[in-house]
Design an enzyme around this catalytic site. Structure first.
Site, PDB file in Angstrom:
ATOM      1  N   CYS A  39       7.235 -24.380  78.980  1.00  0.00           N
ATOM      2  CA  CYS A  39       7.445 -25.623  79.723  1.00  0.00           C
ATOM      3  C   CYS A  39       6.955 -26.753  78.836  1.00  0.00           C
ATOM      4  O   CYS A  39       5.800 -26.739  78.378  1.00  0.00           O
ATOM      5  CB  CYS A  39       6.633 -25.590  81.018  1.00  0.00           C
ATOM      6  SG  CYS A  39       6.638 -27.168  81.908  1.00  0.00           S
ATOM      7  N   CYS A  41      13.055 -30.115  77.454  1.00  0.00           N
ATOM      8  CA  CYS A  41      12.663 -29.496  78.725  1.00  0.00           C
ATOM      9  C   CYS A  41      13.397 -28.161  78.778  1.00  0.00           C
ATOM     10  O   CYS A  41      14.589 -28.103  78.484  1.00  0.00           O
ATOM     11  CB  CYS A  41      13.075 -30.385  79.889  1.00  0.00           C
ATOM     12  SG  CYS A  41      12.910 -29.610  81.521  1.00  0.00           S
TER      13      CYS A  41
HETATM   14  N1  DGL Z   1      10.758 -26.877  82.522  1.00  0.00           N
HETATM   15  C1  DGL Z   1       9.805 -27.958  82.553  1.00  0.00           C
HETATM   16  C2  DGL Z   1       9.664 -28.563  81.176  1.00  0.00           C
HETATM   17  O1  DGL Z   1      10.049 -27.934  80.208  1.00  0.00           O
HETATM   18  C3  DGL Z   1      10.180 -29.147  83.368  1.00  0.00           C
HETATM   19  C4  DGL Z   1      10.643 -29.080  84.728  1.00  0.00           C
HETATM   20  C5  DGL Z   1       9.672 -29.736  85.635  1.00  0.00           C
HETATM   21  O2  DGL Z   1       9.701 -30.971  85.780  1.00  0.00           O
HETATM   22  O3  DGL Z   1       8.881 -28.977  86.192  1.00  0.00           O
HETATM   23  O4  DGL Z   1       9.145 -29.640  81.029  1.00  0.00           O
END
Ligand code: DGL
Length: 281
Positions: A77, A190
């Site tokens: 993430c 993301c």
């Molecule tokens: N998958 C998360 C990232 O890579 C973002 C999604 C979220 O806002 O939780 O930042």
């Protein structure tokens, strides 16, 4: 240093299904390893949260996954990596190594861009952290980063609805400033965004290179396991399992669609309560 035992799984976490794009690359590169995936769906989205909240979540999930057994921890993430990677490494020092998603991707972008005009699509938390500016300044000091915060995109993907005009308009809207800036490379900052890569590629046009971190992370996982001498033997087929903090059925429904592989049973694990995301940001 004593290393964790080779028979333990590699643990991967994200706020939701986005980290599955990273997990999938790991499953392809390391089919003989076991993996535990944690989606913190009860506290999704991370992209609107404060660095303090993200650090607390990351530490909690790190401990939770270590308690269940993990030989390596992957923060799949970008929002959590941007806010919490250094503190997580310090907190888990000597117990488990931690891999994050920002540095390898910046390195890839630095190698791909010709014009030095690099776009970034990421959550508000990741953009505000300045983590990509810093990483790119290290790998490509001449390059210029054009960052676009995309508050709506990960939530729309995580909701797992139809790929409809709303999603298309959302992607087109976030890509417009990058087209105007004439970037030749776009970093998907993301882990949810590779799930709508076809839309992003069409919005940007064929000439623009799109960089995501999955493959680079899988390579790094392989390297870490090799260096520590804690790889599994390649003559076995690894297994993987899923944990989430929210509704397991909702996770399974969206997860299976994006992973395109069976999820098996998805277990719910309780985490500390958190205030609504926007209020905490
Ligand atoms: N998958 C998360 C990232 O890579 C973002 C999604 C979220 O806002 O939780 O930042």
């Amino acid at each position: 240093v004593a290393h964790p035992h080779a028979s333990l799984p590699v643990a991967v976490f994200d706020s939701g299904v986005g980290g599955l794009t990273v997990l999938h690359e790991c499953l392809v590169s390391l089919p003989h390893e076991d993996f535990t995936y944690f989606g913190d769906t009860a506290r999704f989205p991370y992209g609107e949260r404060s660095p303090v909240a993200l650090r607390a979540f990351a530490l909690e999930l790190g401990e939770l996954l270590l308690a269940r057994g993990a030989k390596l921890l992957v923060v799949a993430c970008n929002s959590a990596t941007a806010a919490a990677l250094p503190s997580l490494r310090v907190a888990l020092e000597g117990r488990v190594r931690v891999i994050g998603v920002i540095a390898p991707e910046s390195l890839l972008a630095a190698g791909v861009t010709r014009s030095g005009e690099v776009g970034l699509l990421a959550t508000p938390a990741t953009v505000a952290s300045g983590a990509y500016e810093r990483a790119l300044a290290t790998s490509a000091p001449e390059a210029r980063l054009h960052a676009v915060a995309c508050p709506e995109l990960a939530p729309l993907i995580q909701a797992g609805g139809e790929v409809d005009d709303r999603l298309v308009d959302c992607v087109e809207g976030y890509c417009a400033p990058l087209r105007a800036a004439g970037v030749d490379t776009v970093i998907l900052g993301c882990t949810h965004y590779p799930l709508v890569r076809p839309l992003i590629q069409r919005a940007m046009g064929r000439g623009v290179a799109i960089v995501s971190s999955g493959q680079a992370i899988a390579d790094e996982v392989a390297r870490e396991l090799r260096l520590a001498g804690i790889e599994r033997k390649v003559d076995r087929r690894g297994s993987y399992r899923f944990l989430c903090s929210g509704d397991p059925q909702a996770f399974r429904r969206v997860g299976v669609r994006f992973l395109q592989m069976p999820l098996g049973d998805v277990r719910r694990v309780a985490v500390a309560a958190a205030p609504p995301a926007r209020a905490a940001a």
